[in-house]
Design a protein around this motif. Sequence first.
Motif, mmCIF file in Angstrom:
data_model
loop_
_atom_site.group_PDB
_atom_site.id
_atom_site.type_symbol
_atom_site.label_atom_id
_atom_site.label_comp_id
_atom_site.label_asym_id
_atom_site.label_seq_id
_atom_site.Cartn_x
_atom_site.Cartn_y
_atom_site.Cartn_z
ATOM 1 N N LEU A 99 -28.812 -48.846 37.967
ATOM 2 C CA LEU A 99 -29.856 -49.301 38.882
ATOM 3 C C LEU A 99 -30.944 -50.046 38.126
ATOM 4 O O LEU A 99 -31.355 -51.148 38.526
ATOM 5 C CB LEU A 99 -30.459 -48.112 39.626
ATOM 6 N N LYS A 100 -31.425 -49.476 37.033
ATOM 7 C CA LYS A 100 -32.467 -50.134 36.228
ATOM 8 C C LYS A 100 -32.014 -51.518 35.783
ATOM 9 O O LYS A 100 -32.764 -52.491 35.875
ATOM 10 C CB LYS A 100 -32.799 -49.286 34.992
ATOM 11 N N ASN A 101 -30.777 -51.593 35.297
ATOM 12 C CA ASN A 101 -30.261 -52.857 34.771
ATOM 13 C C ASN A 101 -30.029 -53.895 35.866
ATOM 14 O O ASN A 101 -30.021 -55.098 35.595
ATOM 15 C CB ASN A 101 -28.957 -52.619 34.008
ATOM 16 N N ALA A 102 -29.833 -53.429 37.091
ATOM 17 C CA ALA A 102 -29.565 -54.359 38.200
ATOM 18 C C ALA A 102 -30.837 -55.010 38.725
ATOM 19 O O ALA A 102 -30.779 -56.068 39.358
ATOM 20 C CB ALA A 102 -28.851 -53.623 39.332
ATOM 21 N N ILE A 103 -31.981 -54.395 38.479
ATOM 22 C CA ILE A 103 -33.249 -54.941 38.983
ATOM 23 C C ILE A 103 -33.651 -56.163 38.170
ATOM 24 O O ILE A 103 -33.668 -56.131 36.936
ATOM 25 C CB ILE A 103 -34.360 -53.870 38.935
ATOM 26 N N THR A 104 -33.956 -57.245 38.865
ATOM 27 C CA THR A 104 -34.403 -58.486 38.223
ATOM 28 C C THR A 104 -35.769 -58.870 38.781
ATOM 29 O O THR A 104 -36.314 -58.185 39.653
ATOM 30 C CB THR A 104 -33.411 -59.628 38.490
ATOM 31 N N ASP A 105 -36.306 -59.982 38.300
ATOM 32 C CA ASP A 105 -37.605 -60.438 38.816
ATOM 33 C C ASP A 105 -37.491 -60.990 40.238
ATOM 34 O O ASP A 105 -38.502 -61.286 40.878
ATOM 35 C CB ASP A 105 -38.230 -61.480 37.883
ATOM 36 N N LYS A 106 -36.257 -61.090 40.749
ATOM 37 C CA LYS A 106 -36.029 -61.548 42.124
ATOM 38 C C LYS A 106 -35.774 -60.383 43.096
ATOM 39 O O LYS A 106 -35.632 -60.592 44.302
ATOM 40 C CB LYS A 106 -34.821 -62.493 42.172
ATOM 41 N N THR A 107 -35.717 -59.162 42.569
ATOM 42 C CA THR A 107 -35.406 -58.002 43.400
ATOM 43 C C THR A 107 -36.616 -57.618 44.246
ATOM 44 O O THR A 107 -37.708 -57.398 43.716
ATOM 45 C CB THR A 107 -34.976 -56.802 42.537
ATOM 46 N N ILE A 108 -36.407 -57.533 45.560
ATOM 47 C CA ILE A 108 -37.501 -57.184 46.470
ATOM 48 C C ILE A 108 -37.283 -55.844 47.167
ATOM 49 O O ILE A 108 -38.226 -55.269 47.717
ATOM 50 C CB ILE A 108 -37.708 -58.283 47.540
ATOM 51 N N LEU A 109 -36.043 -55.332 47.144
ATOM 52 C CA LEU A 109 -35.757 -54.095 47.870
ATOM 53 C C LEU A 109 -34.598 -53.352 47.223
ATOM 54 O O LEU A 109 -33.589 -53.945 46.857
ATOM 55 C CB LEU A 109 -35.392 -54.406 49.327
ATOM 56 N N VAL A 110 -34.768 -52.028 47.110
ATOM 57 C CA VAL A 110 -33.670 -51.124 46.783
ATOM 58 C C VAL A 110 -33.507 -50.178 47.968
ATOM 59 O O VAL A 110 -34.472 -49.550 48.410
ATOM 60 C CB VAL A 110 -33.960 -50.322 45.497
ATOM 61 N N SER A 111 -32.284 -50.088 48.514
ATOM 62 C CA SER A 111 -32.004 -49.199 49.641
ATOM 63 C C SER A 111 -30.858 -48.270 49.260
ATOM 64 O O SER A 111 -29.706 -48.699 49.172
ATOM 65 C CB SER A 111 -31.648 -50.003 50.894
ATOM 66 N N ILE A 112 -31.195 -47.000 49.012
ATOM 67 C CA ILE A 112 -30.207 -45.990 48.637
ATOM 68 C C ILE A 112 -30.356 -44.797 49.569
ATOM 69 O O ILE A 112 -31.449 -44.246 49.713
ATOM 70 C CB ILE A 112 -30.397 -45.515 47.178
ATOM 71 N N MET A 113 -29.262 -44.368 50.175
ATOM 72 C CA MET A 113 -29.351 -43.273 51.136
ATOM 73 C C MET A 113 -29.700 -41.955 50.455
ATOM 74 O O MET A 113 -29.314 -41.699 49.324
ATOM 75 C CB MET A 113 -28.064 -43.161 51.953
ATOM 76 N N PHE A 114 -30.431 -41.120 51.174
ATOM 77 C CA PHE A 114 -30.896 -39.840 50.654
ATOM 78 C C PHE A 114 -29.716 -38.889 50.470
ATOM 79 O O PHE A 114 -29.542 -38.280 49.406
ATOM 80 C CB PHE A 114 -31.919 -39.234 51.625
ATOM 81 N N ALA A 115 -28.911 -38.747 51.520
ATOM 82 C CA ALA A 115 -27.743 -37.859 51.495
ATOM 83 C C ALA A 115 -26.616 -38.518 52.268
ATOM 84 O O ALA A 115 -26.832 -39.065 53.354
ATOM 85 C CB ALA A 115 -28.091 -36.500 52.096
ATOM 86 N N ASN A 116 -25.417 -38.457 51.706
ATOM 87 C CA ASN A 116 -24.295 -39.176 52.310
ATOM 88 C C ASN A 116 -23.756 -38.464 53.537
ATOM 89 O O ASN A 116 -23.537 -37.248 53.526
ATOM 90 C CB ASN A 116 -23.182 -39.379 51.291
#
Length: 394
Positions: free
Chosen positions: A134-151
């Motif tokens: 997740l950390k490595n995927a974030i760039t200066d163009k990233t505006i949103l991370v959406s990860i579900m709380f529980a599957n």
Amino acid sequence: MEKVVYMDYAATTYTKPEVLEEMIPYFTEHYGNPSSVYSISRDTRKAIDLSRDRVSKAINCERNEIFFTGSGTEADNWAVKGVAFANFTKGNHIITSKVEHHAVLHACEYLEKHGFEVTYLDVDEEGFINLEELKNAITDKTILVSIMFANNEIGTIQPIKEIGQICRDKKVIFHTDAVQAVGHIPVDVKEMNIDILSLAAHKFYGPKGVGALYIRRGIKIDNLIHGGAQERAKRAGTENVAGIVGLGKALEIAVDKMEENNATLIELRDKLINGLMEIPHTRLNGPKGDKRLPGNVNVCFRFIEGEGILLSLDDANICASSGSACTSGALDPSHVLLAIGLNHERAHGSLRLSIGDGNSEEEVNYVLNVLPGIIDRLRNMSPLWHDFIKKGES
């Protein structure tokens, strides 16, 4: 067992009698439009405010950060699309995971057709994302991370606080689809660094057709529905007053009884899992212990189809599912099970049993008594099973 054994609480719950009792006057007596100025409308406005207070208390936010919607799906769509379009000038990159509910995945696919780039994070064999990825995927163009709380399928509870901290450090908005979590496990949006959160009443013994979106003060988000000035001009449409009343009441009850209910659910869940794992060639999907939703059981039985299991269980008056109720008509195997590494053949043999307040140890014992015979019968009809037996003998 003559009565129906309902074990599909992840799909929907019943509405508790005390919730319905509080809702009924808002169908028949207190029916004024909350946007009008006369006294019966002030009554409905007060009822909505009370529910807003109940929701804000349950997840530890300010009352004016809660906005009522028509469903959890609407809340997810509003979160993903609203943040994307409101922040397009800052960047066009969104991060989510491969095991999200389709309300998030299809919203992301829609945005990809409108100039956005989406990264779909892999998960491990238990359904967890990798925080370093997740950390490595974030760039200066990233505006949103959406990860579900529980599957919703395999019950995996993500490390939400840590995900939120990563997003906070990177100054990226963090949304979580908490439809399966709110009312079932502790949720604190401040402690967990959550910016936006979706929930739905019918997952915690409230009515269908009503949900809510928490939006942290200061978050820039476009409206999804346009029209009147309801919900402080953020979500147009005359409010579903009775539904909102039911949501607030149901959530209040769920939070108050959470510790007591979960102790019972975990005991029944583990008994069910242990019993099912005694059936040969059975795999548990998702994690064990406290990283799994209290009422979630998901297994795969090799060499047979989940549809046949469900039909046989229905004949025995047992209600279950093979995955998300939103995709029950689909022929493709669960995208969640494929994402955790199962092949198509194994994924097709999945069964989800989600237990709730209405279940008992007697019902768990009944399911464990019925299922082995169903699996044996279906395997004896399966060419895959007979091929396996022949190979084992040769």
